[in-house]
Enzyme design. Structure first.
Site, PDB file in Angstrom:
ATOM      1  CB  ALA A 300      -0.944   0.005   1.201  1.00  0.00           C
ATOM      2  N   PRO A 302       3.073   4.480  -0.875  1.00  0.00           N
ATOM      3  CG  PRO A 302       3.420   6.637  -1.739  1.00  0.00           C
ATOM      4  CD  PRO A 302       3.485   5.179  -2.111  1.00  0.00           C
ATOM      5  CB  CYS A 421       4.017   2.479 -11.855  1.00  0.00           C
ATOM      6  SG  CYS A 421       4.053   4.103 -12.645  1.00  0.00           S
TER       7      CYS A 421
END
Length: 487
Positions: A300, A302, A421
């Protein structure tokens, strides 16, 4: 050249003392004569020598030194422009230095890159760019080495960017990857991997890959997320933002400081890329049979996606457990999920590969796996110089273990979202395909079906994955796979 359009920044106005108020008070040392260039140099030096992140360090130094307005804008342009185009500038500098660039003193190299950026990609007059950079060099590396900086930058100033490109870039037809690497400032291996992810081959000339690389070198807009149940897009629009194209919670802020917006300051809204909002939303979209009351964000920190998921969970009567292995980052997650509707978010410090929870208890699980970050090169341009062609393979074991752990954590009928990402095939489809081959209790859903209205998303086998792209969607290059656990 269109891909490296010249910056409009010309420096502080005449007759105005630079520094935006950074004039030391009684008992304090005087502010640097050129605070914009000094802060840019300090950030570039820290990025190069201490692995600092410019997006974290630059705002901190600007605030600490009281730099604002035009001076802060110039410092930002110099910092990010130099980092984005570092590969191009290094190719030019290699021809202007009488030794290898690797042998140049670590304190001097950022000065050369900073000067090259001003000379090749801004409207700052060449004599002013050289003079200001050499003056800065005298202050930070001394008179003797400032002469070296002066000599090199005068050689750089002899040609403009187009002329230098013709000198230092490989032939475009014979070596398209090498050409794009130099012109658009990316490591050659990265150009090849991005082309592979886009399905392009060198024989095609890599036109879409070039559009992607160009997008990486453009300044990204600031995107905000209104946390459901706590703020609305209308609130953000009233504060000067513009409604986002795709996310029902998103808004674009074209100018201004996000922290100055009341909803952001109060934690009811946050800065979050639109693709990050949408991959979190996609996890909540597939139907789950039976009760749908317990969700897990396994990686999770930041806390961006966790903050949105906690709000969505609270509105639906569910609860979110947000797990982060690093205690300090778990504290950031706790702040992100606090005050969610119905107090739906709880943060814990735990290792997703060695779960602190029983198997088969969660209805929905998000695995936002640690990755190379190649999808966020617009926001973290220094990342392209820190990653190597081996980074993805070094992370593969962890990514595999996290997705396997998520498959154990979710109950039959529940859904797992695997997110990175990054578009690198070895940490996206490669990981999902490997886990699917090892288990017979997972079904790959068509993820794009759960993100209506966003074009050109489908990727992978039968278009079942989702891949966002900066040049197509104006977002980070987020990857998403949705998997359902069968009985």
């Amino acid at each position: 050249m269109s891909e490296q359009s010249r910056s409009p920044y010309r420096g502080p106005r005449r007759g105005r003392k630079p520094g935006g108020g950074a004039r030391g008070g009684p008992g304090q040392p005087p502010a640097p004569r050129d605070p914009s260039r000094r802060v840019a140099y300090d950030v570039l030096r820290a990025v190069d020598q201490r692995d600092a992140y410019a997006n974290l360090l630059l705002p901190s130094l600007l605030g600490e030194r009281g730099i604002s307005g035009r001076d802060a804008a110039l410092a930002t342009e110099l910092t990010y422009g130099t980092l984005r185009h570092q590969g191009t500038y290094d190719a030019v500098l290699e021809t202007c230095v009488d030794r290898t660039l690797a042998s140049v003193d670590a304190e001097v190299l950022p000065l050369l890159r900073l000067g090259a950026h001003q000379l090749l990609s801004t409207k700052i007059p060449p004599h002013a760019a050289v003079s200001a950079t050499v003056d800065l060099a005298r202050r930070v590396v001394g008179q003797h080495r400032s002469r070296f900086v002066n000599a090199v930058l005068r050689k750089v100033a002899a040609r403009d960017l187009d002329a230098w490109t013709a000198v230092v870039a490989p032939d475009r037809d014979r070596d398209p990857s090498g050409y794009l690497s130099v012109v658009h400032s990316h490591p050659r291996w990265m150009v090849k991997e991005l082309a592979r992810a886009l399905g392009e081959r060198s024989a095609q000339g890599l036109p879409e890959t070039e559009r992607l690389l160009r997008a990486h070198n453009e300044r990204p807009k600031v995107t905000l997320v209104a946390k459901p149940g706590r703020a609305t897009v209308a609130d953000l629009v009233a504060a000067g933002a513009v409604e986002a194209r795709y996310s029902p919670f998103g808004a674009y802020l074209n100018e201004g400081d996000p922290a100055a917006i009341r909803e952001v300051h109060q934690g009811r809204a946050a800065v979050q890329d639109e693709a990050s909002q949408l991959v979190a939303l996609a996890l909540t979209r597939p139907e789950v049979p039976g009760d749908d009351t317990l969700w897990l964000d396994m990686c999770a920190g930041p806390g961006g996606k966790a903050g949105l998921l906690a709000s969505l969970a609270g509105k639906r009567g569910a609860r979110l457990v947000a797990s982060e292995v690093q205690p300090a980052r778990a504290g950031l997650v706790a702040r992100a999920v606090r005050r969610a509707p119905r107090d739906a978010g709880r943060a814990i410090a735990a290792d997703g590969t060695r779960p602190a929870w029983r198997p088969g208890v969660f209805d929905r699980v998000l695995v936002d796996a640690p990755c190379t970050g190649l999808g966020a090169l617009r926001r973290r341009p220094e990342s392209r110089w820190r990653r190597t062609e081996h980074t993805a393979s070094e992370l593969a074991s962890l990514q595999h273990d996290l997705l396997t752990s998520a498959a154990e954590a979710v109950r039959p009928g529940g859904v797992v979202a695997y997110v990175t990402c990054s578009p690198h095939l070895d940490e996206t489809g490669g990981i999902v395909g490997r886990v699917l081959s090892e288990r017979d209790d997972l079904t790959l859903l068509r993820a794009a079906d759960h993100l209506d209205g966003v074009p050109d998303l489908a990727a992978g086998p039968e278009g079942r994955y989702v891949q966002f792209w900066p040049h197509r969607h104006g977002t980070d290059a987020m990857f998403l796979a949705l998997l359902r656990k069968e009985s």
